[in-house]
Design a protein around this motif. Structure first.
Motif, mmCIF file in Angstrom:
data_model
loop_
_atom_site.group_PDB
_atom_site.id
_atom_site.type_symbol
_atom_site.label_atom_id
_atom_site.label_comp_id
_atom_site.label_asym_id
_atom_site.label_seq_id
_atom_site.Cartn_x
_atom_site.Cartn_y
_atom_site.Cartn_z
ATOM 1 N N ILE A 1 -5.353 -8.392 -6.154
ATOM 2 C CA ILE A 1 -4.625 -8.032 -5.184
ATOM 3 C C ILE A 1 -3.520 -6.831 -5.584
ATOM 4 O O ILE A 1 -3.267 -6.127 -4.600
ATOM 5 C CB ILE A 1 -3.608 -9.299 -5.004
ATOM 6 N N ASP A 2 -3.048 -6.895 -6.605
ATOM 7 C CA ASP A 2 -2.292 -5.578 -7.166
ATOM 8 C C ASP A 2 -3.026 -4.098 -6.967
ATOM 9 O O ASP A 2 -2.518 -3.318 -6.758
ATOM 10 C CB ASP A 2 -1.933 -5.806 -8.552
ATOM 11 N N LYS A 3 -4.266 -4.230 -7.508
ATOM 12 C CA LYS A 3 -5.239 -3.094 -7.352
ATOM 13 C C LYS A 3 -5.243 -2.772 -5.873
ATOM 14 O O LYS A 3 -5.081 -1.494 -5.501
ATOM 15 C CB LYS A 3 -6.429 -3.430 -7.961
ATOM 16 N N LEU A 4 -5.553 -3.824 -4.996
ATOM 17 C CA LEU A 4 -5.956 -3.473 -3.556
ATOM 18 C C LEU A 4 -4.371 -2.795 -2.911
ATOM 19 O O LEU A 4 -4.457 -2.131 -2.136
ATOM 20 C CB LEU A 4 -6.138 -4.837 -2.822
ATOM 21 N N GLN A 5 -3.511 -3.329 -3.370
ATOM 22 C CA GLN A 5 -2.050 -2.968 -2.969
ATOM 23 C C GLN A 5 -1.824 -1.523 -3.174
ATOM 24 O O GLN A 5 -1.542 -0.704 -2.326
ATOM 25 C CB GLN A 5 -1.111 -3.803 -3.583
ATOM 26 N N SER A 6 -2.245 -1.167 -4.343
ATOM 27 C CA SER A 6 -2.305 0.495 -4.644
ATOM 28 C C SER A 6 -2.920 1.440 -3.766
ATOM 29 O O SER A 6 -2.783 2.478 -3.486
ATOM 30 C CB SER A 6 -2.437 0.769 -6.030
ATOM 31 N N VAL A 7 -4.251 0.632 -3.523
ATOM 32 C CA VAL A 7 -5.410 1.415 -2.625
ATOM 33 C C VAL A 7 -4.847 1.318 -1.254
ATOM 34 O O VAL A 7 -4.831 2.712 -0.344
ATOM 35 C CB VAL A 7 -6.718 0.902 -2.890
ATOM 36 N N VAL A 8 -4.483 0.111 -0.418
ATOM 37 C CA VAL A 8 -4.266 0.140 0.924
ATOM 38 C C VAL A 8 -2.725 0.475 1.335
ATOM 39 O O VAL A 8 -2.584 0.709 2.604
ATOM 40 C CB VAL A 8 -4.710 -1.205 1.487
ATOM 41 N N GLY A 9 -1.905 0.374 0.377
ATOM 42 C CA GLY A 9 -0.554 0.848 0.781
ATOM 43 C C GLY A 9 0.170 -0.493 1.028
ATOM 44 O O GLY A 9 -0.188 -1.567 1.490
ATOM 45 N N LEU A 10 1.745 -0.336 0.485
ATOM 46 C CA LEU A 10 2.596 -1.538 1.028
ATOM 47 C C LEU A 10 2.701 -2.031 2.573
ATOM 48 O O LEU A 10 2.953 -3.022 2.710
ATOM 49 C CB LEU A 10 3.720 -1.027 0.227
ATOM 50 N N GLU A 11 2.539 -0.866 3.159
ATOM 51 C CA GLU A 11 2.762 -1.316 4.629
ATOM 52 C C GLU A 11 1.590 -2.152 5.194
ATOM 53 O O GLU A 11 1.792 -3.194 5.767
ATOM 54 C CB GLU A 11 2.640 0.001 5.551
ATOM 55 N N ALA A 12 0.466 -1.924 4.749
ATOM 56 C CA ALA A 12 -0.754 -2.694 5.133
ATOM 57 C C ALA A 12 -0.567 -4.359 4.484
ATOM 58 O O ALA A 12 -0.890 -5.517 5.211
ATOM 59 C CB ALA A 12 -2.082 -2.384 4.560
ATOM 60 N N ILE A 13 -0.195 -4.219 3.206
ATOM 61 C CA ILE A 13 0.152 -5.535 2.559
ATOM 62 C C ILE A 13 1.421 -6.315 3.238
ATOM 63 O O ILE A 13 1.262 -7.521 3.508
ATOM 64 C CB ILE A 13 0.634 -5.363 1.143
ATOM 65 N N ALA A 14 2.360 -5.595 3.688
ATOM 66 C CA ALA A 14 3.408 -6.254 4.079
ATOM 67 C C ALA A 14 2.717 -6.848 5.699
ATOM 68 O O ALA A 14 3.343 -8.155 5.750
ATOM 69 C CB ALA A 14 4.796 -5.105 4.430
#
Length: 109
Positions: A36-49
Motif C-alpha cells: 500500500i505504501d509503495k502504491l501510494q508513492s506511485v499513484v499519489g496522495l490525492e488518489a489514496i485520499a
C-alpha cells in the motif's frame, strides 16, 4: 468481450501477486501494508485520499463482497488500490511486491 475473467488475468505479474495474496493472506499481511505504501508513492496522495473516502462509506456491516480479499481490510485495500491504479503503476507495484518477497526469503535462509 474480454477473454479474461478477472481484471488482473491479463498480466502474469499481477496474477502472480494476487494468487500469492490469496494463498497466504496471513503471512503476507505485512507485505500488503508495505505494498500500500509503495502504491501510494506511485499513484499519489490525492488518489489514496479519494480511495480512503470511498472506503469510509463502506462499513463492515454493509460490506456485501464475497471476494476472497474482502475479509482482510489491509489485503482488501492493497488489492483495490492495485485494481484502480493505471496499468503501468500496477506492474511497478507488483514487481516491487515480488522483489520484497524474494528479498525477505533470501534473508530468512
Amino acid at each position: 468481450m474480454s477473454q479474461f475473467r478477472r481484471w488482473y488475468d491479463h498480466d502474469p505479474l499481477l496474477l502472480e501477486v494476487l494468487e500469492l495474496l490469496r494463498a497466504y493472506p496471513d503471512e503476507l499481511h505485512a507485505q500488503s501494508a508495505q505494498f500500500i505504501d509503495k502504491l501510494q508513492s506511485v499513484v499519489g496522495l490525492e488518489a489514496i485520499a479519494a480511495f480512503d473516502a470511498m472506503l469510509a462509506h463502506k462499513t463492515l456491516e454493509h460490506k456485501t463482497g464475497h471476494r476472497w480479499y474482502d475479509e482482510d481490510p489491509v489485503v482488501y485495500k492493497a488489492v483495490e488500490l492495485l485494481r484502480l491504479s493505471p496499468p503501468m503503476a500496477q506492474r511497478q507495484a507488483a514487481k516491487c511486491f515480488l522483489d520484497a518477497l524474494k528479498h525477505q526469503a533470501g534473508q530468512s535462509q
